[in-house]
Design a protein around this motif. Structure first.
Motif, PDB file in Angstrom:
ATOM      1  N   MET A   1      28.052  63.176  44.853  1.00 58.93           N
ATOM      2  CA  MET A   1      29.126  62.296  45.340  1.00 58.93           C
ATOM      3  C   MET A   1      30.179  63.094  46.119  1.00 58.93           C
ATOM      4  N   VAL A  19      33.502  62.666  55.638  1.00 55.35           N
ATOM      5  CA  VAL A  19      34.789  62.789  56.326  1.00 55.35           C
ATOM      6  C   VAL A  19      34.574  63.025  57.808  1.00 55.35           C
ATOM      7  N   VAL A  57      32.670  59.341  60.547  1.00 51.91           N
ATOM      8  CA  VAL A  57      33.452  58.123  60.305  1.00 51.91           C
ATOM      9  C   VAL A  57      32.593  56.869  60.426  1.00 51.91           C
ATOM     10  N   LEU A 117      30.590  56.163  57.155  1.00 52.53           N
ATOM     11  CA  LEU A 117      31.368  56.508  55.964  1.00 52.53           C
ATOM     12  C   LEU A 117      30.750  55.885  54.703  1.00 52.53           C
ATOM     13  N   GLY A 118      30.454  56.720  53.720  1.00 53.55           N
ATOM     14  CA  GLY A 118      29.891  56.246  52.462  1.00 53.55           C
ATOM     15  C   GLY A 118      28.396  56.465  52.363  1.00 53.55           C
ATOM     16  N   LEU A 168      26.567  57.985  49.065  1.00 48.89           N
ATOM     17  CA  LEU A 168      25.581  57.192  48.318  1.00 48.89           C
ATOM     18  C   LEU A 168      24.246  57.935  48.208  1.00 48.89           C
ATOM     19  N   CYS A 170      24.573  61.162  45.965  1.00 45.70           N
ATOM     20  CA  CYS A 170      24.775  60.930  44.526  1.00 45.70           C
ATOM     21  C   CYS A 170      23.500  60.380  43.882  1.00 45.70           C
ATOM     22  N   LEU A 190      29.507  53.500  38.968  1.00 47.07           N
ATOM     23  CA  LEU A 190      30.808  53.819  39.554  1.00 47.07           C
ATOM     24  C   LEU A 190      30.630  54.436  40.950  1.00 47.07           C
ATOM     25  N   CYS A 191      29.706  55.413  41.026  1.00 44.87           N
ATOM     26  CA  CYS A 191      29.491  56.085  42.315  1.00 44.87           C
ATOM     27  C   CYS A 191      28.915  55.137  43.355  1.00 44.87           C
ATOM     28  N   VAL A 192      27.966  54.320  42.910  1.00 46.16           N
ATOM     29  CA  VAL A 192      27.347  53.386  43.864  1.00 46.16           C
ATOM     30  C   VAL A 192      28.378  52.394  44.364  1.00 46.16           C
ATOM     31  N   PHE A 198      31.611  52.804  44.481  1.00 42.70           N
ATOM     32  CA  PHE A 198      32.570  53.507  45.349  1.00 42.70           C
ATOM     33  C   PHE A 198      31.979  53.722  46.748  1.00 42.70           C
ATOM     34  N   SER A 199      30.699  54.125  46.736  1.00 40.77           N
ATOM     35  CA  SER A 199      30.038  54.310  48.035  1.00 40.77           C
ATOM     36  C   SER A 199      29.954  52.987  48.782  1.00 40.77           C
ATOM     37  N   LEU A 236      33.189  52.208  50.363  1.00 47.60           N
ATOM     38  CA  LEU A 236      33.378  52.985  51.598  1.00 47.60           C
ATOM     39  C   LEU A 236      32.542  52.419  52.730  1.00 47.60           C
ATOM     40  N   LEU A 237      31.297  52.039  52.405  1.00 44.12           N
ATOM     41  CA  LEU A 237      30.408  51.507  53.438  1.00 44.12           C
ATOM     42  C   LEU A 237      30.912  50.172  53.988  1.00 44.12           C
ATOM     43  N   GLN A 284      33.914  49.358  54.487  1.00 41.07           N
ATOM     44  CA  GLN A 284      35.186  49.467  55.203  1.00 41.07           C
ATOM     45  C   GLN A 284      34.983  49.165  56.689  1.00 41.07           C
ATOM     46  N   ARG A 295      36.443  49.624  60.687  1.00 41.29           N
ATOM     47  CA  ARG A 295      36.733  50.871  61.417  1.00 41.29           C
ATOM     48  C   ARG A 295      38.116  51.431  61.063  1.00 41.29           C
ATOM     49  N   GLY A 334      39.775  51.074  58.264  1.00 44.42           N
ATOM     50  CA  GLY A 334      39.721  51.672  56.932  1.00 44.42           C
ATOM     51  C   GLY A 334      39.038  53.030  56.932  1.00 44.42           C
ATOM     52  N   ARG A 335      37.992  53.149  57.733  1.00 43.02           N
ATOM     53  CA  ARG A 335      37.288  54.433  57.813  1.00 43.02           C
ATOM     54  C   ARG A 335      38.190  55.518  58.413  1.00 43.02           C
ATOM     55  N   PHE A 382      40.705  56.595  55.873  1.00 40.59           N
ATOM     56  CA  PHE A 382      40.081  57.496  54.897  1.00 40.59           C
ATOM     57  C   PHE A 382      39.909  58.887  55.514  1.00 40.59           C
ATOM     58  N   HIS A 383      39.437  58.907  56.720  1.00 40.87           N
ATOM     59  CA  HIS A 383      39.220  60.183  57.403  1.00 40.87           C
ATOM     60  C   HIS A 383      40.532  60.962  57.524  1.00 40.87           C
TER      61      HIS A 383
END
Lengths: 163, 276
Positions: free
Chosen positions: A60, A68, A71, A74-75, A79, A82, B22-24, B26-27, B30-31, B33, B35, B37-38, B41-42
């Motif tokens: 993760m 990062v 962009v 992202l994610g 995924l 992890c 949790l990780c999935v 969270f990912s 993020l996915l 989001q 533009r 939001g990305r 984050f960046h």
């Protein structure tokens, strides 16, 4: 529960070192766009040694750092890394060590799994998905297997997972 | 069992599954989001957590780049310095070569240009090694000169090179004469840079007279420039001072600054003829 800070620091250092190498010196050994994935090799080493949960979180963190700089996807790295780390953690190092070639096969399977998850998460479908898998992932996977094989058999000597 | 107790046990038993979820999730967040939001984050990640790492990487990469650039500049500097030395050398050589070419063009004799490749290693400057030999039609006793005057003669000749006996060699003797009065004398050296000419007493010689070869002896043709007669040093010589006049001579060509010379390829029946 006793926390082994020294061990954690060492493993974090290996991951950070792999990330550093992947971001900097990897271009010295790249063959055009084909480059080995050192972070995945490091992730596999850690997951085999520490189990699925450690592999999950390490993947993760590695994925987030990679995300990062990507962009648009992202994610996707988070995924795929992890999940790969989690799955790899179920393979006990004792079993892998009994047959050294298994480690290479496992690395190959991890590379395919990682890229399949990544491309799907990043929204690659149809022809683009297969094209990316065959033209980018396959050569990189071969190169990564070669580099990983060298690392596993020459320098990196992992201890069996502590039970 | 209260809620907290149940959660604690669930966390212990199902921590793997929960971590994965949790990780999935969270990912997935993020996915999902957009533009904006990305980019947020960046910016947050780069501006806070990754800045030290990025700065270290940039510093390392920069140092490596500077190292390679320094290596490249050092090589270039060495190449330029060598080229500069070569050009300076060519610049110094150019006037001499022009002068030699002009001399060659104005003299009807057959001249062979050569380069001095070595000097006598002894204390006395007695001989040079010339890069001309029998293969270049050079032979023993051929005069060696520059555009200013004679410097010696070929003493030994090999296939590809030859030895030049210089005017400064005490063994060297040549017949010379005063260009103005035709008075003849013998040119010799005493092992120093000082040359002397011995004339018979009563010869018409004055300081400042130009000395040329007399054509006697069969080595040097008549009329080659040798040097200028300086002061009469006969009084310093106690012996034979009443029958011999001795003049110091300053050669036209200083032997200390010669790099290229001509060898006069003599014919059996030669005759000195200056071009008009």
């Amino acid at each position: 529960m006793r926390i082994h800070w020294k061990r954690i620091a060492m493993e974090a250092g290996i991951l950070a070192g792999a990330l550093l190498l992947q971001q900097t010196l990897i271009r010295w050994i790249s063959l055009g766009p084909v480059r080995p994935d050192l972070t995945l090799i490091a992730l596999m080493a850690l997951a085999l040694r520490r189990g699925p949960i450690a592999g999950l979180y390490a993947g993760m963190i590695l994925g987030l750092v990679q995300d990062v700089y990507a962009v648009e996807t992202l994610g996707a790295n988070a995924l795929s890394n992890c999940l790969v780390g989690y799955v790899l953690g179920f393979f006990e190092d004792k079993v892998v060590k009994s047959l050294p070639a298994t480690r290479i096969l496992l690395l190959g399977a991890a590379l395919i799994l990682h890229d399949v998850i990544f491309y799907l998460a990043a929204g690659f479908h149809g022809g683009v998905f297969w094209s990316a898998l065959l033209r980018q992932s396959a050569p990189s996977a071969v190169y990564t297997l070669f580099v990983g094989g060298l690392i596993f058999y020459s320098t990196l000597r992992l201890k069996p997972r502590e039970v | 069992m209260n809620l907290f107790e149940w959660l604690r046990k669930a966390l212990v038993v199902w921590r793997g599954i929960l971590s994965l979820l949790l990780c999935v999730v969270f990912s997935g967040v993020l996915l999902s989001q957009d533009r904006t939001g990305r980019i947020v984050f960046h910016e947050v990640m780069v501006g806070t957590l990754l800045y030290p790492l990025q700065a270290t990487l940039s510093h390392f990469d920069g140092s490596l780049r500077i190292y390679h650039e320094n290596e490249r500049l050092r090589r270039e500097n060495m190449a330029f310095r060598t080229e500069n030395d070569f050009l300076k050398q060519s610049l110094r050589q150019s006037p001499r070569l022009v002068e030699m070419e002009r001399f060659h063009a104005t003299v009807s004799m057959r001249l062979k240009a050569g380069e001095i490749v070595a000097e006598d290693a002894g204390r006395l400057q007695r001989a040079w090694v010339l890069d001309l030999g029998r293969a270049d039609s050079v032979d023993v006793n051929m005069p060696v000169m520059t555009s200013r005057g004679i410097v010696g003669k070929i003493a030994k000749c090999f296939q590809k090179y030859s030895l030049v006996q210089l005017l400064s060699d005490p063994e060297f003797k040549a017949s010379v004469q005063v260009d103005r009065s035709r008075a003849r004398g013998i040119l010799e050296s005493h092992g120093t840079s000082r040359l002397e000419v011995q004339f018979p007493a009563g010869s018409d010689v004055q300081p400042g007279d130009t000395l040329v070869t007399a054509g006697m002896g069969g080595v040097f043709p008549k009329g080659l420039r040798v040097g200028i007669a300086l002061q009469d040093v006969s009084g310093m010589e106690e012996q034979n001072s009443d029958v011999i006049r001795v003049f110091q001579v300053e050669p036209f060509q200083s032997l200390d600054a010669v790099e290229e010379v001509f060898v006069l390829i003599k014919q059996d029946q030669w005759k000195l003829e200056m071009a008009p």
